[in-house]
Design an enzyme around this catalytic site. Structure first.
Site, PDB file in Angstrom:
ATOM      1  N   GLU A 123       0.810  -1.205   0.000  1.00 29.86           N
ATOM      2  CA  GLU A 123       0.000   0.000   0.000  1.00 29.86           C
ATOM      3  C   GLU A 123       0.850   1.264   0.000  1.00 29.86           C
ATOM      4  O   GLU A 123       1.964   1.275   0.512  1.00 29.86           O
ATOM      5  CB  GLU A 123      -0.904   0.006   1.247  1.00 29.86           C
ATOM      6  CG  GLU A 123      -1.836  -1.185   1.271  1.00 29.86           C
ATOM      7  CD  GLU A 123      -2.729  -1.226   2.496  1.00 29.86           C
ATOM      8  OE1 GLU A 123      -3.910  -1.562   2.337  1.00 29.86           O
ATOM      9  OE2 GLU A 123      -2.261  -0.933   3.613  1.00 29.86           O
TER      10      GLU A 123
ATOM     11  N   CYS B  73       3.510   8.495   0.296  1.00 32.08           N
ATOM     12  CA  CYS B  73       4.166   7.662   1.307  1.00 32.08           C
ATOM     13  C   CYS B  73       4.265   6.248   0.739  1.00 32.08           C
ATOM     14  O   CYS B  73       3.246   5.622   0.471  1.00 32.08           O
ATOM     15  CB  CYS B  73       3.304   7.722   2.562  1.00 32.08           C
ATOM     16  SG  CYS B  73       3.821   6.641   3.877  1.00 32.08           S
TER      17      CYS B  73
ATOM     18  N   CYS C   7       7.615  -6.441   7.970  1.00 28.29           N
ATOM     19  CA  CYS C   7       8.789  -5.763   8.515  1.00 28.29           C
ATOM     20  C   CYS C   7       9.404  -6.638   9.590  1.00 28.29           C
ATOM     21  O   CYS C   7       8.705  -7.352  10.303  1.00 28.29           O
ATOM     22  CB  CYS C   7       8.358  -4.423   9.121  1.00 28.29           C
ATOM     23  SG  CYS C   7       9.728  -3.414   9.718  1.00 28.29           S
TER      24      CYS C   7
ATOM     25  N   CYS D 277       8.360  -3.341  15.989  1.00 27.18           N
ATOM     26  CA  CYS D 277       8.051  -2.278  16.951  1.00 27.18           C
ATOM     27  C   CYS D 277       6.677  -2.599  17.572  1.00 27.18           C
ATOM     28  O   CYS D 277       5.733  -2.954  16.860  1.00 27.18           O
ATOM     29  CB  CYS D 277       8.035  -0.917  16.285  1.00 27.18           C
ATOM     30  SG  CYS D 277       9.638  -0.483  15.567  1.00 27.18           S
TER      31      CYS D 277
ATOM     32  N   CYS E 266       3.352  -0.966  16.189  1.00 33.59           N
ATOM     33  CA  CYS E 266       3.159  -0.824  14.737  1.00 33.59           C
ATOM     34  C   CYS E 266       2.441  -2.024  14.130  1.00 33.59           C
ATOM     35  O   CYS E 266       2.789  -3.178  14.400  1.00 33.59           O
ATOM     36  CB  CYS E 266       4.521  -0.636  14.075  1.00 33.59           C
ATOM     37  SG  CYS E 266       4.428  -0.566  12.288  1.00 33.59           S
TER      38      CYS E 266
ATOM     39  N   CYS F  94      -0.401   6.664   9.454  1.00 29.55           N
ATOM     40  CA  CYS F  94       0.865   6.118   9.947  1.00 29.55           C
ATOM     41  C   CYS F  94       0.653   4.786  10.624  1.00 29.55           C
ATOM     42  O   CYS F  94      -0.165   4.657  11.524  1.00 29.55           O
ATOM     43  CB  CYS F  94       1.463   7.012  11.023  1.00 29.55           C
ATOM     44  SG  CYS F  94       2.031   8.556  10.424  1.00 29.55           S
TER      45      CYS F  94
HETATM   46  N1  SAH Z   1      10.383   1.556   9.427  1.00 23.51           N
HETATM   47  C1  SAH Z   1      10.456   2.959   9.217  1.00 23.51           C
HETATM   48  C2  SAH Z   1       9.383   3.528   8.302  1.00 23.51           C
HETATM   49  C3  SAH Z   1       7.973   3.064   8.503  1.00 23.51           C
HETATM   50  S1  SAH Z   1       7.111   3.646   9.946  1.00 23.51           S
HETATM   51  C4  SAH Z   1      10.477   3.697  10.536  1.00 23.51           C
HETATM   52  O1  SAH Z   1      10.273   3.067  11.573  1.00 23.51           O
HETATM   53  O2  SAH Z   1      10.756   4.891  10.570  1.00 23.51           O
HETATM   54  C5  SAH Z   1       6.989   5.388   9.732  1.00 23.51           C
HETATM   55  C6  SAH Z   1       6.701   6.137  11.027  1.00 23.51           C
HETATM   56  O3  SAH Z   1       5.376   5.838  11.502  1.00 23.51           O
HETATM   57  C7  SAH Z   1       7.657   5.788  12.164  1.00 23.51           C
HETATM   58  O4  SAH Z   1       8.095   6.958  12.806  1.00 23.51           O
HETATM   59  C8  SAH Z   1       6.785   4.974  13.111  1.00 23.51           C
HETATM   60  O5  SAH Z   1       7.264   5.081  14.426  1.00 23.51           O
HETATM   61  C9  SAH Z   1       5.430   5.616  12.901  1.00 23.51           C
HETATM   62  N2  SAH Z   1       4.270   4.794  13.269  1.00 23.51           N
HETATM   63  C10 SAH Z   1       4.121   3.465  13.165  1.00 23.51           C
HETATM   64  N3  SAH Z   1       2.902   3.090  13.611  1.00 23.51           N
HETATM   65  C11 SAH Z   1       2.258   4.221  13.978  1.00 23.51           C
HETATM   66  C12 SAH Z   1       0.960   4.504  14.487  1.00 23.51           C
HETATM   67  N4  SAH Z   1       0.086   3.529  14.686  1.00 23.51           N
HETATM   68  N5  SAH Z   1       0.647   5.783  14.764  1.00 23.51           N
HETATM   69  C13 SAH Z   1       1.529   6.776  14.531  1.00 23.51           C
HETATM   70  N6  SAH Z   1       2.746   6.573  14.035  1.00 23.51           N
HETATM   71  C14 SAH Z   1       3.126   5.316  13.770  1.00 23.51           C
END
Ligand code: SAH
Length: 371
Positions: free
Chosen positions: A90, A103, A110, A114, A117, A353
């Site tokens: 996506e 984006c 992944c 985290c 996420c 995000c």
């Molecule tokens: N792996 C990379 C890029 C993908 S995530 C990274 O971690 O930077 C992009 C951003 O979205 C990251 O800063 C992550 O911490 C944030 N993110 C992930 N899940 C989220 C959520 N549910 N709400 C807000 N930000 C989120």
């Protein structure tokens, strides 16, 4: 047959030169396909006919098939694609004043896991190829040409609804690697894709308009040539104790190593690395956390993006109250930090995000329930 979208200009020139044809034909192909959006070799009329046919037989120009498109109430549009091996990926287009950010995803799933996420919960499936990364940009570009944003979104970017003039001028101005996946864990394909994105004969994005967002895989970051793209590092906590609870990668690259990297990173005077800080209710959103973050980043040349957590049924984390976010922000602003609140967009189409990959999980769960 080699796929055209796998090839930076230099590689395409080498292939064409290698069969004894003029290297500049590569630039012509780039202009037709990337600049003009023409995918039919037979109409490329500044190339001799026999050569057009040869190129048609040499280069595959299939890229990603657009599956669905979902318009969010806030103007953003999520695009979903099915890969040849039936995975879902996506991207999201996010309109803002004078800009339209795309984006993009860099992996299916992944490895970083985290805790907050959604993509992290999928686990790692595979890296996207260069073709699939570029394919998201091409598909979004063609989507704008054929379908376009909502009139409100168009107005937001351009000041008026350009669709009505019959000369739609919607175009992607910025690319962020903030979709599914960890771009620094797919270094080779991401760098190749950035090379293609930046080529002046092609999509012609300047380095200031491309951002790689990473958990902070320093081994990869250190190999990036200066000026490759903007860098955003997901810090998400002010110290190791908290960070390791939500980001397992912190065991390998702790906070001090990340700060050290940022301090030593050579940038042009105006350029700064961005720290992303996802705000999680009752976890990292207190004034004590703001204070710790301030102490940590004091004197470090950087920007901070506060991202209020975007809630999902797949995560136990919650988003803080608005006042809490504002207090946190105010604390840092008053101490002269460069910090903005970045609200998630497209939540209603699961495009915000950390929500990409959500529909994949939902289908999977439905399948399970159906069994
Ligand atoms: N792996 C990379 C890029 C993908 S995530 C990274 O971690 O930077 C992009 C951003 O979205 C990251 O800063 C992550 O911490 C944030 N993110 C992930 N899940 C989220 C959520 N549910 N709400 C807000 N930000 C989120």
């Amino acid at each position: 047959m080699v796929n055209f979208f796998e090839l930076p200009l230099k590689e395409l020139e080498d292939i064409i030169g290698g069969i004894g044809k003029e290297r500049y034909r590569a630039r012509q192909l780039f202009r037709w396909i990337y600049k003009k959006g023409v995918y039919d070799f037979t109409v490329m009329d500044d190339i001799p006919k026999s050569l057009r046919n040869l190129f048609r037989d040499m280069f595959n120009i299939e890229t990603l098939q657009l599956g669905g498109s979902f318009y969010s109430k806030d103007g953003s549009v999520k695009l979903s694609f099915e890969t040849e091996d039936n995975h879902l990926i996506e991207s999201v287009m996010i309109p803002e004043k004078n800009r339209l950010t795309l984006c993009v995803s860099s992996q299916v799933g992944c490895r970083m896991a985290c805790a907050f996420c959604v993509t992290g919960k999928m686990g790692f499936i595979r890296n996207l190829t260069t073709k699939e990364i570029i394919g998201q940009v091409i598909a979004a570009r063609d989507f704008l040409k054929n379908r376009g944003l909502s009139p409100e979104a168009d107005k937001k970017i351009n000041g008026h609804d350009t669709g009505k003039d019959g000369n739609q001028t919607q175009r992607i101005t910025n690319i962020v690697f903030m979709g599914m996946g960890e771009p620094m864990d797919n270094l080779e394909n991401v760098i190749k894709a950035i090379d293609i994105l930046k080529d002046q004969n092609g999509l012609d994005f300047s380095k200031r308009r491309i951002t790689i967002s990473t958990v902070g895989l320093l081994a990869g970051l250190k190999t990036l040539k200066p000026g490759t793209a903007g860098i955003a590092i997901s810090l998400n906590a002010p110290d190791d104790k908290k960070r390791v609870k939500i980001m397992p990668i912190n065991r390998l690259y702790p906070v001090r190593d990340i700060i050290e990297f940022v301090k030593n990173y050579k940038t042009s005077p105006r350029e700064r690395i961005t720290f992303e800080y996802v705000m999680l209710k009752d976890f990292n959103d207190s004034i004590e956390d703001a204070k710790a973050l301030y102490e940590l980043l004091r004197g470090v040349k950087c920007k901070i993006n506060l991202i209020p957590f975007n809630e999902s049924p797949f995560s136990e984390f919650k988003t803080p109250e608005r006042d809490t976010v504002n207090e946190f922000h105010k604390y840092l602003i008053e101490r002269f930090m460069t910090v903005i609140i970045r609200d998630s967009r497209g939540a209603d189409v699961h495009g915000a995000c950390g929500q990409l990959g959500m529909s994949y999980l939902m289908t999977k769960n439905k399948e399970k329930a159906g069994k």
